[in-house]
Motif scaffolding. Structure first.
Motif, PDB file in Angstrom:
ATOM      1  N   TYR A 139       0.847  -1.189   0.000  1.00  0.00           N
ATOM      2  CA  TYR A 139       0.000   0.000   0.000  1.00  0.00           C
ATOM      3  C   TYR A 139       0.881   1.237   0.000  1.00  0.00           C
ATOM      4  O   TYR A 139       1.987   1.227   0.544  1.00  0.00           O
ATOM      5  CB  TYR A 139      -0.916   0.022   1.233  1.00  0.00           C
ATOM      6  N   GLN A 140       0.381   2.294  -0.609  1.00  0.00           N
ATOM      7  CA  GLN A 140       1.122   3.537  -0.677  1.00  0.00           C
ATOM      8  C   GLN A 140       0.167   4.701  -0.449  1.00  0.00           C
ATOM      9  O   GLN A 140      -0.990   4.655  -0.872  1.00  0.00           O
ATOM     10  CB  GLN A 140       1.782   3.679  -2.048  1.00  0.00           C
ATOM     11  N   ALA A 141       0.676   5.728   0.226  1.00  0.00           N
ATOM     12  CA  ALA A 141      -0.104   6.946   0.457  1.00  0.00           C
ATOM     13  C   ALA A 141       0.744   8.144   0.066  1.00  0.00           C
ATOM     14  O   ALA A 141       1.954   8.150   0.290  1.00  0.00           O
ATOM     15  CB  ALA A 141      -0.506   7.056   1.919  1.00  0.00           C
ATOM     16  N   VAL A 142       0.117   9.124  -0.510  1.00  0.00           N
ATOM     17  CA  VAL A 142       0.781  10.382  -0.813  1.00  0.00           C
ATOM     18  C   VAL A 142       0.309  11.383   0.231  1.00  0.00           C
ATOM     19  O   VAL A 142      -0.880  11.676   0.331  1.00  0.00           O
ATOM     20  CB  VAL A 142       0.451  10.875  -2.243  1.00  0.00           C
ATOM     21  N   LEU A 143       1.263  11.867   1.011  1.00  0.00           N
ATOM     22  CA  LEU A 143       0.943  12.821   2.069  1.00  0.00           C
ATOM     23  C   LEU A 143       1.265  14.226   1.590  1.00  0.00           C
ATOM     24  O   LEU A 143       2.279  14.457   0.947  1.00  0.00           O
ATOM     25  CB  LEU A 143       1.736  12.501   3.333  1.00  0.00           C
ATOM     26  N   GLU A 144       0.373  15.149   1.928  1.00  0.00           N
ATOM     27  CA  GLU A 144       0.545  16.538   1.530  1.00  0.00           C
ATOM     28  C   GLU A 144       0.590  17.418   2.771  1.00  0.00           C
ATOM     29  O   GLU A 144       0.449  16.924   3.902  1.00  0.00           O
ATOM     30  CB  GLU A 144      -0.588  16.931   0.586  1.00  0.00           C
ATOM     31  N   ASP A 145       0.762  18.708   2.560  1.00  0.00           N
ATOM     32  CA  ASP A 145       0.888  19.641   3.679  1.00  0.00           C
ATOM     33  C   ASP A 145      -0.269  19.539   4.667  1.00  0.00           C
ATOM     34  O   ASP A 145      -0.067  19.654   5.874  1.00  0.00           O
ATOM     35  CB  ASP A 145       0.997  21.082   3.182  1.00  0.00           C
ATOM     36  N   ASP A 146      -1.482  19.318   4.188  1.00  0.00           N
ATOM     37  CA  ASP A 146      -2.620  19.269   5.112  1.00  0.00           C
ATOM     38  C   ASP A 146      -2.641  17.995   5.948  1.00  0.00           C
ATOM     39  O   ASP A 146      -3.471  17.846   6.833  1.00  0.00           O
ATOM     40  CB  ASP A 146      -3.951  19.506   4.400  1.00  0.00           C
ATOM     41  N   ASN A 147      -1.700  17.083   5.706  1.00  0.00           N
ATOM     42  CA  ASN A 147      -1.561  15.897   6.543  1.00  0.00           C
ATOM     43  C   ASN A 147      -0.542  16.104   7.670  1.00  0.00           C
ATOM     44  O   ASN A 147      -0.343  15.215   8.495  1.00  0.00           O
ATOM     45  CB  ASN A 147      -1.144  14.678   5.720  1.00  0.00           C
ATOM     46  N   ALA A 148       0.094  17.282   7.690  1.00  0.00           N
ATOM     47  CA  ALA A 148       1.034  17.591   8.770  1.00  0.00           C
ATOM     48  C   ALA A 148       0.281  17.547  10.097  1.00  0.00           C
ATOM     49  O   ALA A 148      -0.892  17.918  10.181  1.00  0.00           O
ATOM     50  CB  ALA A 148       1.662  18.959   8.548  1.00  0.00           C
ATOM     51  N   HIS A 149       0.958  17.078  11.126  1.00  0.00           N
ATOM     52  CA  HIS A 149       0.297  16.891  12.408  1.00  0.00           C
ATOM     53  C   HIS A 149       1.326  16.999  13.531  1.00  0.00           C
ATOM     54  O   HIS A 149       2.511  16.753  13.320  1.00  0.00           O
ATOM     55  CB  HIS A 149      -0.374  15.508  12.429  1.00  0.00           C
ATOM     56  N   ALA A 150       0.890  17.377  14.706  1.00  0.00           N
ATOM     57  CA  ALA A 150       1.740  17.419  15.894  1.00  0.00           C
ATOM     58  C   ALA A 150       1.006  16.724  17.035  1.00  0.00           C
ATOM     59  O   ALA A 150      -0.227  16.711  17.072  1.00  0.00           O
ATOM     60  CB  ALA A 150       2.049  18.864  16.267  1.00  0.00           C
ATOM     61  N   TRP A 151       1.752  16.117  17.940  1.00  0.00           N
ATOM     62  CA  TRP A 151       1.160  15.427  19.077  1.00  0.00           C
ATOM     63  C   TRP A 151       2.152  15.417  20.229  1.00  0.00           C
ATOM     64  O   TRP A 151       3.322  15.758  20.064  1.00  0.00           O
ATOM     65  CB  TRP A 151       0.728  14.001  18.710  1.00  0.00           C
ATOM     66  N   ALA A 152       1.692  15.036  21.395  1.00  0.00           N
ATOM     67  CA  ALA A 152       2.546  14.913  22.576  1.00  0.00           C
ATOM     68  C   ALA A 152       2.821  13.432  22.825  1.00  0.00           C
ATOM     69  O   ALA A 152       1.995  12.579  22.479  1.00  0.00           O
ATOM     70  CB  ALA A 152       1.864  15.529  23.797  1.00  0.00           C
ATOM     71  N   GLU A 153       3.967  13.164  23.411  1.00  0.00           N
ATOM     72  CA  GLU A 153       4.303  11.813  23.853  1.00  0.00           C
ATOM     73  C   GLU A 153       4.812  11.891  25.285  1.00  0.00           C
ATOM     74  O   GLU A 153       5.469  12.858  25.667  1.00  0.00           O
ATOM     75  CB  GLU A 153       5.375  11.180  22.968  1.00  0.00           C
TER      76      GLU A 153
END
Length: 176
Positions: A139-153
């Motif tokens: 499987y392959q996905a094309v990620l674009e700017d609107d897929n940018a994300h931030a989270w805490a760990e």
């Protein structure tokens, strides 16, 4: 001390790697008020018992996620932080709306205020709908700017880094 994650199952001695302790446990001076304003609301007890430590962790995680999801609004393009203002403090005290960057930064500081070593992480969120089957079975996905994300760990002894997703929309992949 009311914060979870302070003791391990080894007689109460901290097993946290020194780099985690040094870089992921402190609050900036201007946000130290979070220890008085937010952390006392999260009543936990220090414990060397792994089951009790897990309860403490869940209680802190739930409190942080609830605080952010209940009092702050997720918006794709938030207002810019005014010049001279601290990014996290402005989000928490004034604007009360932001994107994943704002929520992740605030979650990181709230977790640290509760005694949990936490870090801010950036990357991409790839919903299953983006993945397309390839001829070779992969499987392959094309990620674009609107897929940018931030989270805490959060660093959890014996487990390592654990994701804390602070906003319902981000967890479900249905971002506004």
């Amino acid at each position: 001390n009311k914060a979870a994650g302070k003791h391990s199952g080894s007689g109460g001695k901290r097993l946290m790697p020194p780099n985690v302790q040094a870089h992921c446990s402190s609050l900036p001076e201007n946000l130290s008020y979070l220890q008085e304003e937010f952390a006392p609301e999260v009543e936990t007890k220090e414990s060397a018992d792994p089951k009790e430590a897990e309860k403490n962790w869940e209680k802190i995680k739930t409190a942080v996620v609830s605080e952010l999801a209940g009092k702050y609004e997720f918006v794709r393009e938030p207002e810019a932080v005014p010049e001279g203002k601290d990014f996290v403090e402005w989000f928490l005290k004034e604007s009360k709306e932001g994107n994943s960057v704002h929520f992740a930064a605030a979650a990181t500081m709230l977790l640290r205020a509760c005694g949990m070593p936490a870090r801010y992480v950036v990357g991409y969120a790839a919903p299953a709908s983006l993945f397309k089957g390839q001829a070779d079975g992969s499987y392959q996905a094309v990620l674009e700017d609107d897929n940018a994300h931030a989270w805490a760990e959060v660093y959890r002894e014996g487990i390592g880094w654990t994701v804390v997703e602070r906003h319902r929309a981000c967890r479900s992949g249905n971002r506004k």
